[in-house]
Design a protein around this motif. Structure first.
Motif, PDB file in Angstrom:
ATOM      1  N   GLY A 199      -0.321  18.341   1.596  1.00 49.47           N
ATOM      2  CA  GLY A 199       0.448  19.258   0.771  1.00 49.47           C
ATOM      3  C   GLY A 199      -0.392  19.860  -0.338  1.00 49.47           C
ATOM      4  O   GLY A 199      -1.593  19.601  -0.452  1.00 49.47           O
ATOM      5  N   ASP A 200       0.245  20.667  -1.167  1.00 47.65           N
ATOM      6  CA  ASP A 200      -0.430  21.345  -2.278  1.00 47.65           C
ATOM      7  C   ASP A 200      -0.028  20.663  -3.582  1.00 47.65           C
ATOM      8  O   ASP A 200       1.112  20.809  -4.043  1.00 47.65           O
ATOM      9  N   PRO A 201      -0.929  19.908  -4.210  1.00 49.67           N
ATOM     10  CA  PRO A 201      -0.563  19.167  -5.420  1.00 49.67           C
ATOM     11  C   PRO A 201      -0.254  20.058  -6.614  1.00 49.67           C
ATOM     12  O   PRO A 201       0.336  19.594  -7.591  1.00 49.67           O
ATOM     13  N   THR A 202      -0.649  21.332  -6.546  1.00 43.60           N
ATOM     14  CA  THR A 202      -0.335  22.228  -7.657  1.00 43.60           C
ATOM     15  C   THR A 202       1.145  22.581  -7.678  1.00 43.60           C
ATOM     16  O   THR A 202       1.683  22.945  -8.729  1.00 43.60           O
ATOM     17  N   THR A 203       1.814  22.489  -6.548  1.00 45.43           N
ATOM     18  CA  THR A 203       3.247  22.798  -6.496  1.00 45.43           C
ATOM     19  C   THR A 203       4.107  21.556  -6.685  1.00 45.43           C
ATOM     20  O   THR A 203       5.274  21.665  -7.061  1.00 45.43           O
ATOM     21  N   THR A 204       3.543  20.374  -6.427  1.00 46.00           N
ATOM     22  CA  THR A 204       4.312  19.138  -6.579  1.00 46.00           C
ATOM     23  C   THR A 204       4.160  18.504  -7.955  1.00 46.00           C
ATOM     24  O   THR A 204       4.891  17.571  -8.296  1.00 46.00           O
ATOM     25  N   GLY A 205       3.199  19.003  -8.731  1.00 44.31           N
ATOM     26  CA  GLY A 205       2.958  18.438 -10.060  1.00 44.31           C
ATOM     27  C   GLY A 205       1.899  17.350 -10.076  1.00 44.31           C
ATOM     28  O   GLY A 205       1.503  16.890 -11.158  1.00 44.31           O
ATOM     29  N   LEU A 206       1.423  16.925  -8.910  1.00 44.68           N
ATOM     30  CA  LEU A 206       0.423  15.865  -8.868  1.00 44.68           C
ATOM     31  C   LEU A 206      -0.898  16.322  -9.490  1.00 44.68           C
ATOM     32  O   LEU A 206      -1.587  15.537 -10.148  1.00 44.68           O
TER      33      LEU A 206
ATOM     34  N   PRO B 202       0.831  -1.212   0.000  1.00 49.13           N
ATOM     35  CA  PRO B 202       0.000   0.000   0.000  1.00 49.13           C
ATOM     36  C   PRO B 202       0.863   1.259   0.000  1.00 49.13           C
ATOM     37  O   PRO B 202       1.878   1.328   0.699  1.00 49.13           O
ATOM     38  N   LEU B 203       0.451   2.246  -0.766  1.00 47.99           N
ATOM     39  CA  LEU B 203       1.202   3.499  -0.832  1.00 47.99           C
ATOM     40  C   LEU B 203       1.290   4.162   0.530  1.00 47.99           C
ATOM     41  O   LEU B 203       2.330   4.722   0.886  1.00 47.99           O
ATOM     42  N   ASP B 204       0.216   4.126   1.314  1.00 45.88           N
ATOM     43  CA  ASP B 204       0.259   4.802   2.610  1.00 45.88           C
ATOM     44  C   ASP B 204       1.321   4.210   3.524  1.00 45.88           C
ATOM     45  O   ASP B 204       1.908   4.911   4.343  1.00 45.88           O
ATOM     46  N   GLN B 205       1.599   2.920   3.358  1.00 44.20           N
ATOM     47  CA  GLN B 205       2.644   2.278   4.155  1.00 44.20           C
ATOM     48  C   GLN B 205       4.010   2.890   3.857  1.00 44.20           C
ATOM     49  O   GLN B 205       4.806   3.156   4.767  1.00 44.20           O
ATOM     50  N   LEU B 206       4.275   3.130   2.586  1.00 47.68           N
ATOM     51  CA  LEU B 206       5.548   3.741   2.190  1.00 47.68           C
ATOM     52  C   LEU B 206       5.647   5.181   2.686  1.00 47.68           C
ATOM     53  O   LEU B 206       6.696   5.617   3.158  1.00 47.68           O
ATOM     54  N   LEU B 207       4.535   5.917   2.558  1.00 48.91           N
ATOM     55  CA  LEU B 207       4.540   7.319   2.980  1.00 48.91           C
ATOM     56  C   LEU B 207       4.733   7.447   4.482  1.00 48.91           C
ATOM     57  O   LEU B 207       5.456   8.334   4.955  1.00 48.91           O
TER      58      LEU B 207
ATOM     59  N   SER C  26       9.884  -0.173  -5.356  1.00 45.26           N
ATOM     60  CA  SER C  26      10.987   0.327  -6.176  1.00 45.26           C
ATOM     61  C   SER C  26      10.771  -0.140  -7.611  1.00 45.26           C
ATOM     62  O   SER C  26       9.987  -1.046  -7.872  1.00 45.26           O
ATOM     63  N   GLY C  27      11.496   0.503  -8.529  1.00 44.59           N
ATOM     64  CA  GLY C  27      11.304   0.176  -9.930  1.00 44.59           C
ATOM     65  C   GLY C  27       9.962   0.688 -10.429  1.00 44.59           C
ATOM     66  O   GLY C  27       9.345   1.536  -9.797  1.00 44.59           O
ATOM     67  N   PRO C  28       9.483   0.181 -11.563  1.00 51.12           N
ATOM     68  CA  PRO C  28       8.183   0.611 -12.076  1.00 51.12           C
ATOM     69  C   PRO C  28       7.083   0.359 -11.040  1.00 51.12           C
ATOM     70  O   PRO C  28       7.006  -0.722 -10.455  1.00 51.12           O
ATOM     71  N   ALA C  29       6.226   1.347 -10.830  1.00 47.88           N
ATOM     72  CA  ALA C  29       5.205   1.231  -9.778  1.00 47.88           C
ATOM     73  C   ALA C  29       4.166   0.163 -10.110  1.00 47.88           C
ATOM     74  O   ALA C  29       3.742  -0.586  -9.230  1.00 47.88           O
ATOM     75  N   ASP C  30       3.744   0.100 -11.383  1.00 43.44           N
ATOM     76  CA  ASP C  30       2.747  -0.879 -11.834  1.00 43.44           C
ATOM     77  C   ASP C  30       1.590  -0.955 -10.830  1.00 43.44           C
ATOM     78  O   ASP C  30       1.284  -2.003 -10.266  1.00 43.44           O
ATOM     79  N   ALA C  31       0.944   0.161 -10.617  1.00 42.99           N
ATOM     80  CA  ALA C  31      -0.041   0.312  -9.548  1.00 42.99           C
ATOM     81  C   ALA C  31      -1.357  -0.402  -9.853  1.00 42.99           C
ATOM     82  O   ALA C  31      -1.758  -0.543 -11.014  1.00 42.99           O
ATOM     83  N   ARG C  32      -2.025  -0.817  -8.783  1.00 34.68           N
ATOM     84  CA  ARG C  32      -3.353  -1.398  -8.861  1.00 34.68           C
ATOM     85  C   ARG C  32      -4.238  -0.776  -7.778  1.00 34.68           C
ATOM     86  O   ARG C  32      -3.822  -0.639  -6.623  1.00 34.68           O
ATOM     87  N   LEU C  33      -5.444  -0.405  -8.148  1.00 37.69           N
ATOM     88  CA  LEU C  33      -6.417   0.123  -7.203  1.00 37.69           C
ATOM     89  C   LEU C  33      -7.202  -1.031  -6.592  1.00 37.69           C
ATOM     90  O   LEU C  33      -7.530  -2.002  -7.291  1.00 37.69           O
TER      91      LEU C  33
ATOM     92  N   HIS D 174       9.052   9.385  -1.951  1.00 40.37           N
ATOM     93  CA  HIS D 174       8.205   8.610  -2.863  1.00 40.37           C
ATOM     94  C   HIS D 174       7.413   9.500  -3.812  1.00 40.37           C
ATOM     95  O   HIS D 174       6.241   9.248  -4.102  1.00 40.37           O
ATOM     96  N   GLY D 175       8.082  10.530  -4.325  1.00 47.15           N
ATOM     97  CA  GLY D 175       7.423  11.408  -5.275  1.00 47.15           C
ATOM     98  C   GLY D 175       6.925  10.671  -6.498  1.00 47.15           C
ATOM     99  O   GLY D 175       5.829  10.950  -7.009  1.00 47.15           O
ATOM    100  N   ASP D 176       7.715   9.704  -6.991  1.00 47.58           N
ATOM    101  CA  ASP D 176       7.307   8.957  -8.174  1.00 47.58           C
ATOM    102  C   ASP D 176       6.113   8.059  -7.887  1.00 47.58           C
ATOM    103  O   ASP D 176       5.262   7.830  -8.748  1.00 47.58           O
TER     104      ASP D 176
END
Length: 308
Positions: free
Chosen positions: A190-197, A39-44, A154-161, A52-54
């Motif tokens: 944070g502000d996603p407009t400044t991070t590019g998200l 899970p992404l939240d675990q990494l964050l 690490s490497g390609p995220a290859d994400a799944r919802l 974990h910007g990528d």
């Protein structure tokens, strides 16, 4: 199950785990094993957002992609869903939000911040926007937070919802709120407009919903979605008011109010409703001195700081 089969089999999209086998009578379901994704939240939580910007980009892309590929396909989804039992494809979003609106207004009035006529008019317009999304009508898993996306560390995220238990068609931009306003697990995002998200999400969304390139339409929908989330969170005021000074939930409510207001201001929409939200935040800062913090201090409050 219907949402997963709709995405994998009807649309041929690899955004979710695949359904390997199912027996609805026995309530038995076998899904594709997504390990070693985490899970992404675990990494964050473990490393912080800066590490974990990528992965956050992959998160924004996946959220936008889900809406982009499902926009205009509601009929196919609900046909698939109807195979599993009765379903109301015309759920009234405005009716669902009506109690939230009433409760939020009551709490604000009790705090000495009544909703005036101009702000009330904009609130009605915001809820109407969500109830009639037009081209922004798309599938959501119902919980667009960082714990519901699995990806490689690490490497390609290859994400799944994941977690499509409450999947339904709704306004696509409700799934973008998590990028702008803290969800239950976070103190800040944070502000996603400044991070590019924000740009990453919007570009991906526009591939399936070209109207997302229209600043007015996009801004109106996004602000409405963020401010409706404020109504949900403001329901907790009475509970939070009883908690001890320093409780993170108090800080979180103020951040939620101010982040939603900032989003609306960025897109120059709903000015009177935004001013009302700002006034509530000011009153809460005075009421809870422990929560009167400088949330712009990125050293103390970095993006995706977990709520305790």
């Amino acid at each position: 199950m219907a949402a997963l089969q709709f995405l994998n089999e009807d649309l041929g999209i690899d955004l979710t785990p695949g359904v390997i086998a199912a027996d609805t009578t026995a309530r038995f379901l076998v899904l594709e094993d997504l390990a070693p994704r985490v899970p992404l939240d675990q990494l964050l939580r473990r490393d912080g957002a800066a590490a974990h910007g990528d992965r956050l980009v992959a998160f924004a892309h996946a959220r936008g992609a889900l809406s982009a590929v499902t926009a205009g396909r509601a009929e196919t989804y609900y046909a698939r869903r109807a195979e599993l039992g009765p379903v109301d494809a015309a759920t009234d979003q405005a009716e669902r939000l009506a109690p939230l609106r009433k409760g939020a207004i009551e709490h604000a009035s009790a705090l000495g911040v009544p909703l005036d006529g101009r702000a009330a008019h904009e609130l009605t317009a915001a809820i109407d926007e969500l109830a009639a999304p037009g081209p922004f009508f798309a599938l959501s898993n119902g919980d667009a937070e960082a714990n519901n996306i699995l990806l490689h560390a690490s490497g390609p995220a290859d994400a799944r919802l994941i977690d499509f238990e409450f999947a339904r068609y709704t306004h696509a931009l409700t799934d973008a709120v998590c990028l702008y306003v803290p969800g239950p697990a976070w103190l800040t995002v944070g502000d996603p407009t400044t991070t590019g998200l924000a740009d990453q999400y919007r570009r991906t969304l526009a591939r399936g919903i070209p109207e997302a390139e229209d600043d007015r339409r996009y801004g109106d929908g996004l602000a409405a979605a963020c401010l409706s989330w404020v109504l949900v969170r403001l329901q907790r005021f009475t509970l939070l008011d009883t908690r001890s000074p320093g409780d993170h939930s108090r800080l979180q409510l103020i951040v939620t109010l101010e982040a939603a207001a900032h989003t609306a201001e960025t897109y120059r929409t709903l000015p009177h409703l935004t001013a009302w939200i700002r006034r509530i935040a000011v009153v809460l800062r005075r009421r809870w001195p422990d929560a009167d913090q400088d949330f712009a201090d990125s050293a103390r409050y970095p993006p995706y700081r977990a709520r305790h």
